[in-house]
Design an enzyme around this catalytic site. Structure first.
Site, PDB file in Angstrom:
ATOM      1  N   HIS A  32      -4.080 -30.239   3.365  1.00 29.82           N
ATOM      2  CA  HIS A  32      -4.230 -31.530   2.704  1.00 29.82           C
ATOM      3  C   HIS A  32      -4.420 -32.624   3.750  1.00 29.82           C
ATOM      4  O   HIS A  32      -3.443 -33.214   4.222  1.00 29.82           O
ATOM      5  CB  HIS A  32      -2.990 -31.835   1.861  1.00 29.82           C
ATOM      6  CG  HIS A  32      -2.717 -30.831   0.791  1.00 29.82           C
ATOM      7  ND1 HIS A  32      -2.200 -29.590   1.070  1.00 29.82           N
ATOM      8  CD2 HIS A  32      -2.883 -30.888  -0.556  1.00 29.82           C
ATOM      9  CE1 HIS A  32      -2.054 -28.918  -0.068  1.00 29.82           C
ATOM     10  NE2 HIS A  32      -2.457 -29.680  -1.062  1.00 29.82           N
ATOM     11  N   HIS A  72       2.976 -32.020   1.482  1.00 32.29           N
ATOM     12  CA  HIS A  72       1.598 -31.548   1.655  1.00 32.29           C
ATOM     13  C   HIS A  72       0.931 -32.218   2.856  1.00 32.29           C
ATOM     14  O   HIS A  72      -0.058 -31.700   3.383  1.00 32.29           O
ATOM     15  CB  HIS A  72       0.777 -31.793   0.376  1.00 32.29           C
ATOM     16  CG  HIS A  72       0.791 -33.214  -0.085  1.00 32.29           C
ATOM     17  ND1 HIS A  72       1.743 -33.712  -0.938  1.00 32.29           N
ATOM     18  CD2 HIS A  72      -0.037 -34.250   0.182  1.00 32.29           C
ATOM     19  CE1 HIS A  72       1.503 -34.992  -1.179  1.00 32.29           C
ATOM     20  NE2 HIS A  72       0.432 -35.345  -0.495  1.00 32.29           N
ATOM     21  N   PRO A 121       8.085 -30.014  -2.840  1.00 37.22           N
ATOM     22  CA  PRO A 121       8.301 -30.265  -4.274  1.00 37.22           C
ATOM     23  C   PRO A 121       8.525 -31.765  -4.454  1.00 37.22           C
ATOM     24  O   PRO A 121       9.578 -32.291  -4.114  1.00 37.22           O
ATOM     25  CB  PRO A 121       9.566 -29.443  -4.588  1.00 37.22           C
ATOM     26  CG  PRO A 121       9.605 -28.389  -3.524  1.00 37.22           C
ATOM     27  CD  PRO A 121       9.075 -29.070  -2.294  1.00 37.22           C
ATOM     28  N   ASP A 160       2.344 -41.357  -3.714  1.00 40.16           N
ATOM     29  CA  ASP A 160       2.296 -41.695  -5.137  1.00 40.16           C
ATOM     30  C   ASP A 160       2.926 -40.606  -5.998  1.00 40.16           C
ATOM     31  O   ASP A 160       3.636 -40.898  -6.961  1.00 40.16           O
ATOM     32  CB  ASP A 160       0.838 -41.917  -5.566  1.00 40.16           C
ATOM     33  CG  ASP A 160       0.224 -43.144  -4.923  1.00 40.16           C
ATOM     34  OD1 ASP A 160       0.582 -44.265  -5.337  1.00 40.16           O
ATOM     35  OD2 ASP A 160      -0.600 -42.997  -4.002  1.00 40.16           O
ATOM     36  N   GLY A 161       2.667 -39.360  -5.644  1.00 40.87           N
ATOM     37  CA  GLY A 161       3.200 -38.257  -6.440  1.00 40.87           C
ATOM     38  C   GLY A 161       4.709 -38.226  -6.458  1.00 40.87           C
ATOM     39  O   GLY A 161       5.328 -37.948  -7.487  1.00 40.87           O
ATOM     40  N   HIS A 264      -7.953 -35.226  -0.789  1.00 40.50           N
ATOM     41  CA  HIS A 264      -6.524 -34.938  -0.898  1.00 40.50           C
ATOM     42  C   HIS A 264      -6.177 -33.526  -0.445  1.00 40.50           C
ATOM     43  O   HIS A 264      -5.290 -33.336   0.386  1.00 40.50           O
ATOM     44  CB  HIS A 264      -6.058 -35.133  -2.347  1.00 40.50           C
ATOM     45  CG  HIS A 264      -4.652 -34.659  -2.597  1.00 40.50           C
ATOM     46  ND1 HIS A 264      -3.562 -35.488  -2.470  1.00 40.50           N
ATOM     47  CD2 HIS A 264      -4.158 -33.444  -2.958  1.00 40.50           C
ATOM     48  CE1 HIS A 264      -2.456 -34.801  -2.737  1.00 40.50           C
ATOM     49  NE2 HIS A 264      -2.784 -33.562  -3.047  1.00 40.50           N
ATOM     50  N   SER A 383      35.247 -32.893 -17.829  1.00 38.23           N
ATOM     51  CA  SER A 383      34.960 -31.589 -18.422  1.00 38.23           C
ATOM     52  C   SER A 383      34.844 -30.487 -17.379  1.00 38.23           C
ATOM     53  O   SER A 383      35.275 -29.358 -17.601  1.00 38.23           O
ATOM     54  CB  SER A 383      33.657 -31.654 -19.228  1.00 38.23           C
ATOM     55  OG  SER A 383      33.790 -32.525 -20.331  1.00 38.23           O
ATOM     56  N   GLU A 410      21.571 -35.054 -13.043  1.00 40.16           N
ATOM     57  CA  GLU A 410      21.814 -33.684 -12.576  1.00 40.16           C
ATOM     58  C   GLU A 410      20.867 -33.263 -11.456  1.00 40.16           C
ATOM     59  O   GLU A 410      21.291 -32.683 -10.456  1.00 40.16           O
ATOM     60  CB  GLU A 410      21.682 -32.692 -13.752  1.00 40.16           C
ATOM     61  CG  GLU A 410      22.768 -32.793 -14.787  1.00 40.16           C
ATOM     62  CD  GLU A 410      22.436 -33.761 -15.912  1.00 40.16           C
ATOM     63  OE1 GLU A 410      23.189 -33.785 -16.907  1.00 40.16           O
ATOM     64  OE2 GLU A 410      21.423 -34.488 -15.792  1.00 40.16           O
ATOM     65  N   PHE A 436      22.683 -27.218 -18.560  1.00 39.34           N
ATOM     66  CA  PHE A 436      21.872 -28.220 -17.872  1.00 39.34           C
ATOM     67  C   PHE A 436      21.543 -27.839 -16.429  1.00 39.34           C
ATOM     68  O   PHE A 436      20.965 -28.646 -15.689  1.00 39.34           O
ATOM     69  CB  PHE A 436      22.551 -29.586 -17.947  1.00 39.34           C
ATOM     70  CG  PHE A 436      22.755 -30.049 -19.361  1.00 39.34           C
ATOM     71  CD1 PHE A 436      21.696 -30.055 -20.254  1.00 39.34           C
ATOM     72  CD2 PHE A 436      24.002 -30.431 -19.813  1.00 39.34           C
ATOM     73  CE1 PHE A 436      21.872 -30.450 -21.568  1.00 39.34           C
ATOM     74  CE2 PHE A 436      24.203 -30.827 -21.123  1.00 39.34           C
ATOM     75  CZ  PHE A 436      23.130 -30.836 -22.015  1.00 39.34           C
ATOM     76  N   HIS A 472      23.744 -27.062 -26.470  1.00 42.02           N
ATOM     77  CA  HIS A 472      24.710 -27.049 -25.373  1.00 42.02           C
ATOM     78  C   HIS A 472      25.273 -25.661 -25.084  1.00 42.02           C
ATOM     79  O   HIS A 472      26.125 -25.512 -24.207  1.00 42.02           O
ATOM     80  CB  HIS A 472      25.864 -28.017 -25.679  1.00 42.02           C
ATOM     81  CG  HIS A 472      25.501 -29.453 -25.481  1.00 42.02           C
ATOM     82  ND1 HIS A 472      24.443 -30.050 -26.124  1.00 42.02           N
ATOM     83  CD2 HIS A 472      26.044 -30.421 -24.694  1.00 42.02           C
ATOM     84  CE1 HIS A 472      24.351 -31.316 -25.757  1.00 42.02           C
ATOM     85  NE2 HIS A 472      25.315 -31.565 -24.881  1.00 42.02           N
ATOM     86  N   ARG A 519      35.175 -23.026 -20.621  1.00 43.18           N
ATOM     87  CA  ARG A 519      35.949 -24.111 -21.221  1.00 43.18           C
ATOM     88  C   ARG A 519      37.194 -23.558 -21.909  1.00 43.18           C
ATOM     89  O   ARG A 519      38.247 -24.189 -21.913  1.00 43.18           O
ATOM     90  CB  ARG A 519      35.093 -24.882 -22.232  1.00 43.18           C
ATOM     91  CG  ARG A 519      35.812 -26.096 -22.802  1.00 43.18           C
ATOM     92  CD  ARG A 519      34.953 -26.886 -23.770  1.00 43.18           C
ATOM     93  NE  ARG A 519      34.771 -26.200 -25.046  1.00 43.18           N
ATOM     94  CZ  ARG A 519      34.311 -26.786 -26.150  1.00 43.18           C
ATOM     95  NH1 ARG A 519      33.965 -28.057 -26.116  1.00 43.18           N
ATOM     96  NH2 ARG A 519      34.161 -26.112 -27.262  1.00 43.18           N
TER      97      ARG A 519
END
Length: 659
Positions: A32, A72, A121, A160-161, A264, A383, A410, A436, A472, A519
């Site tokens: 790139h 990149h 990423p 920008d990404g 790019h 929790s 998260e 999650f 959940h 839990r």
């Protein structure tokens, strides 16, 4: 370009970076070049005039950190590291993107000297940089005269990404809230993405976005103006807020197609590469760099970094004399020596309890025994039981706090924790509900890829969540985590196993751990074993000569034992194996594996209140859940979905008949 500070030699240095970018990507016929070409002046000014690091000792603790979030653009980083004097020879530059080279397609931590974080990423580099800035602030506040031990800046270059990815806003918001004044984000705004101009999908006012998040905003109108870039970097050091420097650039600068997204992700090629070089006034051959450019970096960046490192070494030598105990802790912290700080399990914790509660007891004990632990939860501390009493909470006002309120972030929590561990000096952890973990998945993958000993706490581990319903109640999440290379997934069956799993996670040096916590209360098993946990699986019920074998994890181990007792009344003899970690079990020798899984494959049954995916490796009959849950109290839901001793025993009999 200003004539007051920067000279023709500086222009040649920028062109040298750009020419290497062109040559690298052309030689590889891959890569790139676009951002790497337009951001070359940014990298040049940052390294030559501002960044403090010693290329001969790239792991020196108190160096400035630099994260290339837009990974990149790796040719830009490799070219700069090479010219700046890191142990990255020209031969490796020529082998860009080739098998085994030190210049892989995206920067990889631990692989290339001078790479402080794996990038690529998009957005995660921003979050990792935020984590590094958090670590710098926290460590400095945790020691007397802490500024002598840890005082540096964190820089991150994004595109920008990165700012379109949702994780970036999670991290940006947190950084502003925490007042991370030593964090500078440089935004290469070349208004281009792979598919076309950013105007196709992006029209927000980025500056206002950052101001709303508590950042200072600076702007450089011409990305080739070295003086303006230098001035902005200087101003960023004067604020009490994190700073973004928006630099307006032309993607693929110098190419006949500059300003277009076509530059790019594809090499310029010989013809356009020569055209670009001629526009820079570059008349050297391929991979040919004048000695003056190397000398310029040696006399600025390398000399400055060596001097700073030597002064730091003198400072900490004096610090060691005046703060002997604290300095010993500091060394343990940055070297990851945590074993002597791990608390022993108190007698009152050896009882029937939810594994999340035992984990909470461990977290509190660890907070007291180990001064360099640091962590919290994504707005579910009550929790997941990460809240530590009598801690002021890490904040702009209380940087000495070690309990972190991550908010409902998260993904950023996981990625920032990666940055904290990359920085070194703290042992961090972060928690939320198992369902999650999907939000966090790519950051968990980055922890695994970077060989970081991250600790992820996941409570509410089954349909026993009950009334919260299928949104959940995790089903497929555990199988997904187990599919990831270099990740230890640990699902303890009782209090003893919970404590042991925490110890395993802390003792890990290069592998992250996911602790899967219940839990609901779990009975204390008669024969649960910390040494068994350390081997991933062990016989917890029976003599090992029973005809059939049940394999279970977590809350289902006690359920399996009760089912085995019922089956015995029906003339079927079953032992029960607890398997808190498939990954650790797989690392044992063949003799131990055969000892633990002694029954013939067709006479083994697995039991887990989650997806059966993956269990076929260990057992012929697999009892679990391959459908989503329902909303109802656990006392109603578990019988409805077949998870009582009687119904499990019946399912086992039916399963064996079918086989």
């Amino acid at each position: 370009m200003s004539k007051t500070k920067f000279t023709a030699l500086d222009a040649e240095g920028v062109s040298a970076i750009r020419s290497l970018v062109i040559d690298m990507t052309n030689a590889a016929n891959s890569g790139h070049p676009g951002m790497a070409l337009d951001a070359a002046p940014i990298a040049y000014v940052l390294f030559k005039e501002h960044l403090i690091s010693d290329p001969k000792k790239p792991e020196w603790f108190n160096r400035d950190r630099f994260v290339l979030s837009a990974g990149h653009a790796s040719p830009l980083l490799y070219a700069t590291l090479h010219l700046a004097g890191y142990d990255l020879p020209l031969e490796e530059i020529k082998r860009f993107r080739q098998l085994g080279s030190e210049t892989p397609g995206h920067p990889e931590y631990g692989w290339t000297p001078g790479v402080d974080a794996t990038g690529g990423p998009l957005g995660q580099g921003v979050a990792q940089a935020v984590g590094m800035a958090m670590a710098e602030k926290a460590i400095q506040a945790q020691y007397p005269e802490g500024e002598k031990l840890c005082s540096h800046r964190t820089y991150c270059l994004c595109g920008d990404g990165c700012l379109q990815e949702g994780i970036s806003q999670e991290a940006i918001s947190l950084a502003g809230h925490l007042g991370l004044s030593k964090l500078t984000l440089i935004y290469d705004q070349n208004t281009s993405t792979l598919d076309g101009p950013t105007s196709n999908s992006f029209s927000e006012d980025v500056g206002l976005r950052f101001k709303a998040s508590g950042w200072d905003v600076l702007e450089v109108e011409d990305g080739n103006d070295l003086e303006a870039i230098d001035s902005a970097l200087n101003k960023a050091k004067e604020t009490d807020k994190p700073t973004i420097i928006i630099v307006h650039t032309l993607i693929g600068f110098g190419s006949a197609h500059q300003g277009s997204h076509v530059t790019h992700g594809a090499p310029l090629g010989k013809e356009d590469g020569d055209f670009a070089k001629s526009s820079y006034g570059w008349e050297k051959g391929e991979f040919e760099i004048p000695s003056e450019v190397y000398s310029a970096f040696a006399e600025s960046f390398a000399k400055r970094g060596r001097k700073a490192r030597e002064e730091y070494e003198e400072t900490i030598a004096e610090y060691a004399k005046s703060h002997e105990k604290e300095y010993g802790v500091f060394l343990d912290a940055i070297e990851g020596n945590i074993e002597s700080y791990i608390p022993k399990m108190p007698e009152e914790a050896v009882k029937k309890d939810a594994s999340r509660n035992t984990s909470g007891t461990f977290v509190s004990a660890l907070h007291d025994s180990c001064p360099f632990t640091f962590g919290g939860a994504a707005d579910v501390a009550s929790s997941v039981k990460t809240k530590v009493k009598n801690d002021p909470n890490f904040s702009a006002e209380h940087p000495e706090g070690r309990n972190v309120n991550w908010g409902i972030r998260e993904f950023a929590m996981a990625a920032c924790n990666n940055g904290i561990l990359l920085h070194k000096g703290l042992r961090s952890y972060g928690g939320c509900f198992l369902v999650f973990s999907d939000y966090m998945k790519n950051a968990i993958r980055m922890a695994s890829l970077q060989h970081l000993p991250a600790i992820f706490l996941f409570s509410h581990d089954s349909i026993a969540v009950g009334e919260d319903g299928p949104t959940h109640e995790p089903i497929e999440q555990l199988a997904a985590l187990r599919s990831m290379p270099n990740l230890n997934v640990l699902r303890p069956a009782d209090a003893r196993e919970s404590w042991a799993c925490w110890e395993i996670a802390l003792k890990s040096k290069h592998t992250p751990s996911a602790l899967i916590l219940s839990r609901q209360g779990l009975p204390l098993l008669d024969n649960s074993s910390d040494s068994g946990c350390e081997k991933g699986a062990y016989l917890v019920y029976g003599n090992g000569d029973e005809e059939y074998q049940l394999i279970a994890t977590g809350s289902e181990v006690s359920l399996a034992i009760e089912a085995a007792k019922l089956l015995k009344e029906k003339g079927l003899s079953f032992s029960v194996t607890s398997m808190p970690s498939m990954e650790i079990f797989e690392r044992q020798d063949k003799a131990y594996k055969k000892e633990v899984l002694y029954a013939p494959y067709e006479k083994r049954v697995s039991l887990e209140m989650l997806s059966t995916f993956g269990w076929g490796k260990y057992a012929k009959v697999n009892i679990g859940l391959d459908e989503f849950g329902k909303s109802a109290p656990a006392s109603v839901l578990l019988p409805d979905m077949g998870f009582t001793p009687e119904k499990v025993a019946s399912s086992i009999i039916d399963g064996l008949k079918d086989e």
